[in-house]
Design an enzyme around this catalytic site. Structure first.
Site, mmCIF file in Angstrom:
data_model
loop_
_atom_site.group_PDB
_atom_site.id
_atom_site.type_symbol
_atom_site.label_atom_id
_atom_site.label_comp_id
_atom_site.label_asym_id
_atom_site.label_seq_id
_atom_site.Cartn_x
_atom_site.Cartn_y
_atom_site.Cartn_z
ATOM 1 N N HIS A 293 12.843 51.939 5.256
ATOM 2 C CA HIS A 293 14.306 51.992 5.339
ATOM 3 C C HIS A 293 14.835 52.513 4.006
ATOM 4 O O HIS A 293 14.732 51.826 2.981
ATOM 5 C CB HIS A 293 14.882 50.608 5.634
ATOM 6 C CG HIS A 293 14.532 50.093 6.989
ATOM 7 N ND1 HIS A 293 14.361 48.759 7.272
ATOM 8 C CD2 HIS A 293 14.316 50.758 8.159
ATOM 9 C CE1 HIS A 293 14.055 48.612 8.551
ATOM 10 N NE2 HIS A 293 14.025 49.811 9.108
ATOM 11 N N GLU A 296 16.954 50.557 1.241
ATOM 12 C CA GLU A 296 16.430 49.303 0.677
ATOM 13 C C GLU A 296 15.621 49.599 -0.584
ATOM 14 O O GLU A 296 14.410 49.374 -0.651
ATOM 15 C CB GLU A 296 15.607 48.578 1.743
ATOM 16 C CG GLU A 296 16.462 48.217 2.955
ATOM 17 C CD GLU A 296 15.677 47.638 4.123
ATOM 18 O OE1 GLU A 296 14.451 47.414 3.971
ATOM 19 O OE2 GLU A 296 16.280 47.428 5.192
ATOM 20 N N HIS A 389 10.484 45.504 1.826
ATOM 21 C CA HIS A 389 11.828 45.796 2.327
ATOM 22 C C HIS A 389 12.885 45.211 1.389
ATOM 23 O O HIS A 389 12.579 44.415 0.500
ATOM 24 C CB HIS A 389 12.032 45.201 3.724
ATOM 25 C CG HIS A 389 11.368 45.953 4.830
ATOM 26 N ND1 HIS A 389 12.061 46.632 5.801
ATOM 27 C CD2 HIS A 389 10.054 46.143 5.113
ATOM 28 C CE1 HIS A 389 11.202 47.206 6.640
ATOM 29 N NE2 HIS A 389 9.973 46.913 6.236
ATOM 30 N N GLU A 463 10.648 40.626 2.118
ATOM 31 C CA GLU A 463 12.081 40.907 2.064
ATOM 32 C C GLU A 463 12.628 40.536 0.690
ATOM 33 O O GLU A 463 12.503 39.387 0.260
ATOM 34 C CB GLU A 463 12.831 40.120 3.143
ATOM 35 C CG GLU A 463 12.476 40.524 4.572
ATOM 36 C CD GLU A 463 13.191 41.783 5.033
ATOM 37 O OE1 GLU A 463 13.973 42.355 4.237
ATOM 38 O OE2 GLU A 463 12.973 42.195 6.191
#
Length: 552
Positions: A293, A296, A389, A463
């Protein structure tokens, strides 16, 4: 093919400049930023209540002072070239009327920039519109743009009027980032957190869009400044890193660089193989990837720290290289990073929902990564897969893993071991209570679940919050050094996780079992067992991630 054989020295190699869709205009200037760590942690900003009315003129009453959207030829990507659109550049910014004109000059036609429109609605107030991901009409979250012709005294207000997500850390203390070119050149100061009166709220238009608004004073008159959602890390930044790696005779002994494949635009998707010279017999494999992504960028900085440590002379790094072969893809979606997308590749689709699809021509990087892991699994064990991420709605760092109620109690506990160990190594950054292990149907085509289905028993998404940490007495933003330290801590945890001495592992298994019992509302030895509950029942008993909120 590798650009050199393992252990052999190599002369510096040149990497081609980024390729852009032919519809995109690109300014000729080189945009570079220095790295800087603030002398003390930057605290979260006290958030304003969204119920407090914010009066601002509507954009219909203002004057457009910047307007740029690529003239897309049809609804899908067709071709790319170095430098983007041929021919002279257009002039999307309104010209100044004279030296007394205080209008800001906006620009975003550079790597990872994505401002579409700026509307002046007051002497020092602007409403901004972000460009959706190319070849889509959605996904507006990442922002990165430049302003010039600043004034030091006035209080400016900026309002981004088309944010896509209903929840955001901007409502909980997150501040935008500012970079002053003059401060960088004269004082060595880089990206810093700025902004007061920060609000994140629903706009009045349909379909519903959300607004991010903040006020700021610029540090100098006549400065060139940049705003960003998170510390930018571009494709050119990665290439600069790889160039320095190839030129370093010590680090390049342990690392080969290959093109895993080419992106739709023809940009190389780099694959790094890191291990000690002298053969791979008996070594297990660790696979890591980042930046599927493009918005990010915090994931790229954590990946940078991971690579820095693995390629260092530290005794633990030497041990890791002796024990394992590391296969690392530091930027899975280079096209999205180049054009400033938030989530998609040039296919106009989220590539982290394309694993397992037989579409190598549409999603080459994820197809080739999965195929590479399949080939590796046929020859040796993959002990861990981790996909880096960023997260826009939860503080701290946490992981998603894979747990099904059909597995044995021991297997389900083992899924939680690596995150639990990482929480002990990073108590002021990593939140084990925020980790989730349920495999939702909507996530079947993510890298984490796809690798797990292939046979990688420990497959995770890492994350990293866009904001910072609320742990260990902290309530402050992550710096670049904080983000890079996560890579080092991940390496430490890998050694703990694979330690042949069982004491640490057994202690964490017992602790994970107790935590899960308490999570279900049972005290240890009370009779009820957490292992009778499904993953969804386990996680419904805690306040969890809203990462399943649709992105459109």
């Amino acid at each position: 093919q590798p650009w050199r054989s393992p252990g052999e020295p190599q002369a510096p190699f040149s990497l081609p400049p980024p390729r852009w869709p032919v519809e995109c205009e690109v300014v000729k200037e080189t945009i570079e930023h220095i790295e800087w760590v603030p002398p003390k942690p930057e605290p979260f900003c006290p958030p304003m209540s969204p119920e407090q009315a914010l009066y601002t003129l509507s954009e219909e009453q203002g004057t457009i002072v910047y307007d740029y959207s690529p003239a897309l030829q049809g609804s899908c990507f067709t071709r790319a070239r170095v430098g983007g659109a041929p021919g002279p550049l257009s002039f999307p910014a309104a010209p100044l009327e004279g030296p007394q004109d205080t209008t800001l000059l906006f620009e975003s036609r550079f790597e990872s920039g994505n401002l579409q429109q700026a509307i002046k609605v007051g002497p020092y107030e602007y409403v901004l519109m972000l460009r959706p991901d190319l070849y889509t009409a959605k996904h507006t979250q990442w922002f990165y743009f430049r302003v010039q012709n600043t004034r030091q005294e006035p209080l400016y207000r900026f309002t981004i009027a088309n944010m896509a997500k209903p929840k955001s850390l901007y409502g909980r203390g997150l501040q935008p980032l500012l970079y002053s070119q003059r401060d960088a050149q004269s004082c060595g100061i880089g990206w810093r957190r700025v902004g007061t009166d920060i609000r994140y709220y629903r706009g009045s238009r349909e379909p519903p869009m959300f607004r991010l608004s903040w006020t700021v004073r610029f540090p100098h008159d006549g400065d060139t400044c940049f705003f960003a959602a998170c510390y930018p890390y571009t494709y050119s930044d990665l290439q600069h890193y790889l160039r320095a790696l190839a030129a370093d005779p010590a680090r390049s002994r342990y690392c080969t660089v290959q093109a895993l494949c080419r992106s739709l635009a023809g940009n190389a998707v780099y694959l790094l193989t890191i291990t000690s010279p002298g053969g791979m017999a008996g070594k297990r494999v660790v696979v890591a990837s980042a930046r599927v992504h493009p918005g990010e960028s915090s994931g790229s900085w954590a990946m940078r720290g991971f690579l820095d440590f693995l390629l260092s002379a530290h005794a633990d790094a030497q041990l890791l290289r002796r024990l394992f072969v590391f296969k690392v893809v530091p930027m899975l979606n280079p096209d999205g990073v180049v054009v400033g997308n938030s989530r998609c590749s040039l296919a106009g689709w989220d590539p982290n929902r394309a694993y397992g699809m037989a579409l190598p021509s549409s999603f080459p990087s994820v197809w080739h990564l999965r195929a590479m892991v399949q080939r590796v699994l046929a020859e040796r064990e993959v002990v861990l897969y981790c996909d880096f991420h960023g997260h826009s709605r939860k503080n701290n760092v946490f992981m998603y893993g894979c747990d099904t109620s059909g597995d044995s109690t021991g297997t389900r506990l083992c899924q939680r071991l690596f995150p639990l160990m990482l929480s002990k190594n990073a108590p002021d950054k990593f939140s084990f209570s925020s980790c989730k292990f349920q495999v939702q149907k909507s996530k079947e085509r993510t890298s984490r679940v796809s690798m797990w289905r292939l046979g990688v028993s420990h497959s995770y998404t890492l994350e990293v919050a866009f904001s910072g940490s609320t742990l260990g007495g902290r309530s402050s933003h992550f710096s670049v050094e904080d983000l890079k330290s996560l890579g080092h801590l991940l390496c430490d945890t890998l050694l703990d996780f694979c330690d042949p001495a069982p004491a640490k592992l057994q202690q964490c298994l017992v602790e994970a079992d107790v935590l899960l019992q308490r999570q279900m509302g049972h005290e240890p030895r009370s009779g009820g067992r957490w292992s009778d509950a499904s993953p969804s029942e386990l996680e419904s008993s805690t306040s969890g991630s809203d990462s399943s909120v649709s992105d459109g």
